[in-house]
Design an enzyme around this catalytic site. Sequence first.
Site, PDB file in Angstrom:
ATOM      1  N   ASP A 144      -3.781   7.738   4.525  1.00 48.34           N
ATOM      2  CA  ASP A 144      -3.050   6.496   4.773  1.00 48.34           C
ATOM      3  C   ASP A 144      -3.766   5.799   5.888  1.00 48.34           C
ATOM      4  O   ASP A 144      -4.301   6.771   6.984  1.00 48.34           O
ATOM      5  CB  ASP A 144      -1.418   6.413   5.048  1.00 48.34           C
ATOM      6  CG  ASP A 144      -0.987   4.861   4.920  1.00 48.34           C
ATOM      7  OD1 ASP A 144      -1.714   4.136   4.672  1.00 48.34           O
ATOM      8  OD2 ASP A 144       0.183   4.884   5.249  1.00 48.34           O
ATOM      9  N   GLU A 145      -3.844   4.300   6.255  1.00 54.64           N
ATOM     10  CA  GLU A 145      -4.553   3.852   7.405  1.00 54.64           C
ATOM     11  C   GLU A 145      -5.838   4.691   7.972  1.00 54.64           C
ATOM     12  O   GLU A 145      -6.110   5.042   8.845  1.00 54.64           O
ATOM     13  CB  GLU A 145      -3.148   4.234   8.619  1.00 54.64           C
ATOM     14  CG  GLU A 145      -2.034   3.620   8.608  1.00 54.64           C
ATOM     15  CD  GLU A 145      -1.801   1.916   8.426  1.00 54.64           C
ATOM     16  OE1 GLU A 145      -2.733   1.264   8.452  1.00 54.64           O
ATOM     17  OE2 GLU A 145      -0.864   1.409   8.220  1.00 54.64           O
ATOM     18  N   GLN A 152      -7.622  -4.707   9.698  1.00 52.42           N
ATOM     19  CA  GLN A 152      -6.572  -4.432  10.536  1.00 52.42           C
ATOM     20  C   GLN A 152      -6.692  -3.198  11.328  1.00 52.42           C
ATOM     21  O   GLN A 152      -5.662  -2.645  12.186  1.00 52.42           O
ATOM     22  CB  GLN A 152      -5.078  -4.067   9.699  1.00 52.42           C
ATOM     23  CG  GLN A 152      -4.459  -5.237   9.034  1.00 52.42           C
ATOM     24  CD  GLN A 152      -3.283  -5.060   8.466  1.00 52.42           C
ATOM     25  OE1 GLN A 152      -2.027  -4.936   8.888  1.00 52.42           O
ATOM     26  NE2 GLN A 152      -3.420  -4.750   6.982  1.00 52.42           N
ATOM     27  N   ARG A 181       1.879 -11.221  10.213  1.00 54.75           N
ATOM     28  CA  ARG A 181       3.447 -10.763  10.436  1.00 54.75           C
ATOM     29  C   ARG A 181       4.271 -11.692  10.030  1.00 54.75           C
ATOM     30  O   ARG A 181       5.397 -11.387   9.686  1.00 54.75           O
ATOM     31  CB  ARG A 181       3.498 -10.462  11.996  1.00 54.75           C
ATOM     32  CG  ARG A 181       2.843  -9.321  12.759  1.00 54.75           C
ATOM     33  CD  ARG A 181       2.589  -8.048  11.913  1.00 54.75           C
ATOM     34  NE  ARG A 181       1.400  -7.999  11.193  1.00 54.75           N
ATOM     35  CZ  ARG A 181       1.350  -7.165  10.199  1.00 54.75           C
ATOM     36  NH1 ARG A 181       2.167  -6.397   9.923  1.00 54.75           N
ATOM     37  NH2 ARG A 181      -0.010  -7.214   9.356  1.00 54.75           N
ATOM     38  N   LYS A 235       0.719  -1.080   0.095  1.00 57.73           N
ATOM     39  CA  LYS A 235       0.054   0.102   0.144  1.00 57.73           C
ATOM     40  C   LYS A 235       1.125   1.302   0.024  1.00 57.73           C
ATOM     41  O   LYS A 235       0.518   2.117  -0.694  1.00 57.73           O
ATOM     42  CB  LYS A 235      -0.876   0.013   1.235  1.00 57.73           C
ATOM     43  CG  LYS A 235      -0.346   0.160   2.612  1.00 57.73           C
ATOM     44  CD  LYS A 235      -1.370   0.361   3.632  1.00 57.73           C
ATOM     45  CE  LYS A 235      -1.034   0.384   4.939  1.00 57.73           C
ATOM     46  NZ  LYS A 235       0.023   1.667   5.179  1.00 57.73           N
ATOM     47  N   THR A 236       1.988   1.302   0.891  1.00 54.33           N
ATOM     48  CA  THR A 236       2.666   2.503   0.714  1.00 54.33           C
ATOM     49  C   THR A 236       3.429   2.793  -0.541  1.00 54.33           C
ATOM     50  O   THR A 236       3.578   3.907  -1.047  1.00 54.33           O
ATOM     51  CB  THR A 236       3.946   2.363   1.765  1.00 54.33           C
ATOM     52  OG1 THR A 236       3.470   1.717   2.998  1.00 54.33           O
ATOM     53  CG2 THR A 236       4.818   3.625   2.003  1.00 54.33           C
TER      54      THR A 236
END
Length: 691
Positions: free
Chosen positions: A217-218, A248, A587, A31-32
């Site tokens: 973002d987020e 998330q 993770r 995503k970044t």
Amino acid sequence: MDLSTLNDKQKEAVEWPDGPILVLAGAGSGKTRVLTTKLAYLVNERGVNPYNILAITFTNKAAKEMKERAFKMLGSDAYQMQISTFHSLGLLLIRENYEKLRFEKNFTILDSDDSLTIIKKILKDMNLDSKFYNPRAIRNKISSAKNELMDSNYYSRFANSEYEEIVLEVFRKYEQKVLKNNSMDFDDLLLLPIKLFKKYPEVLEKYQDRFKYILVDEYQDTNEAQYILIKMLSKKYKNICVVGDLDQSIYGFRGANFRNILNFEKDYPDAKVIPLEENYRSTGNILNVANDIIKHNKQRKEKNLWTKNDSGPKIRYHRAYDEKDEANYVMEEIKKLIISGEEKSNIAVLYRTNAQSRNMEEALLRENIPYKVVGSFYFYNRKEIKDLISYLKLIYNSNDDVSLMRVINVPKRQIGPKTIENLATKSVDKGVSLYEAIDSGKELEFKKLIEKLKKESENISLTELVELILVESGMRRELEDSKTIDAEIRLENLEEFKSITKNFEENNGVISLEEFLLEISLVSDMEEHKNNNDVVTLMTIHSAKGLEFDHVFIIGLEEGLFPHSNCLDSPDEIEEERRLCYVAVTRAKKTLTLVNARRRMLYGNTNSNPPSRFISEISDEYLDKDVKEEVKFNKEEMIDKTAEYSVGDHVIHDIYGEGVVVAIGSVLSIAFSHPYGIKKIMKGHKSIRKV
């Protein structure tokens, strides 16, 4: 621009023309990269002026990383963009409009400690007892209210108890004081721009024209104030691209509202939704497990992670006997990885609560495997644990000046530095310890407390002594009154210390403060591991968001622990726990191991919890189960609860030999021959038998 390195969905998100767009970016889906490529694409391919672009992230670290990536792609043009956190954006808006908000140019921003100092002063001026009206709890209430866009006038609607009325009064005085000082707090950095825009529509329009393109973002972590601010800024042009993953969203306790991402299509009916489902991080089996778990949540947007990576090994599931066996199993598996050539920094152990780290720490210490605890101190290095140990040391040896200095004012007893300085002078003049020099004032009350605890300690177990210290010293009450998340964690750790004393008693039968203090001193020295980067990582799952490791162990997967007992009655909170499990699973890159225990001592209590529901939600085809029944040593068999004793009874102990019962309380005091002397032994422990 060359977009050939992007997959189809990433490319679609980057190239999508004007209008609202929701990018549902699964874990490890890049995503970044999409965000920063979109920034460059807007400038290079769409001809957008960099000055008209606003990109918002949640942390300074993420903002810095995005700026660096944008600079690599755009050069100096990147500096014209507003790439910042929500609070940095708020500060920019306030700086440029301070007069309209009735501030002088030289306004100051208060940090949370400054806010706390003001609230303490207000409580003092109101002659209110800070033990009952805890300043931190009040500060948190005011902060939460402001993040929900409430000022004191609005908050007054909810003040329907005597306590809330006091909070309201403090809130009003706090607002007046902050404004009078030409100051604002951190929450105001979000609240004031919203007030500005509501009062001055022309100012809002100016910024709408400036920030024609907004990227967030987020988005799943936005609270009410952040949500409203973005909605206002994007209303005119609606060129808003939000990136997030509802699966998330794990910060509900901080005020984040996951429904903001669910409601995006209601807010922007013509929004384009693009799911990023290709994962570049994990093996196929790890993603299958993640998908199996998260699909049980009802409040989510449908997406299914997949990867071109190998399916990899099955996910191991091990059911241990107890918490010690769990820690030993994980430690042995970590040892195998290290022997096979894996770097320790590629290995992580994740858990739901901070208190779970202790057994893991002790197992790794025993094998001299270096580790670090992220987002928390090592168990024995935590302030509250050091305080408790200092009380125990002082009860054992009242001439221990270091321990006395540590806890004479824990919790706060209004024993100031001057008093302690006078006490130190007196002890030097008389050639005695600080404890012996105490003969008056509040410090004498402290001395009487220690004397009382000493006397009581002669006839009770170590676990009972710990409980007595927590109650009589006021440590527990101070933390309970605080009502903060930090205080809850500290309380959990203090309760977990009882597991240490209980294990010591059950394993040895002996209740000796001296031997116990010697034992814990051996496991509490972490100095040698402090400056080593190649270490195993121990962390809570909340701390692990955004990180990745080749090999991940998730421990404590039991009902009541994960999902946490506090959440079992709330469907919404169970869904947040499931999202937390999803974050933990994703993770892992190469191997994932899920572990739980049949019985667990936590906070001094032993419980037999069923396996976590999250285990049963995983298809058997992805699991390599190791849950065979094991015949293990049972600690409960070490105690005969029917055994009765009288003073004068002759007994034999496995180590100390013959002795005579000289006193009976909740424990036995038995006189043994030289060199052992009188020892305290648990009643009915199998190490003793009557002659």
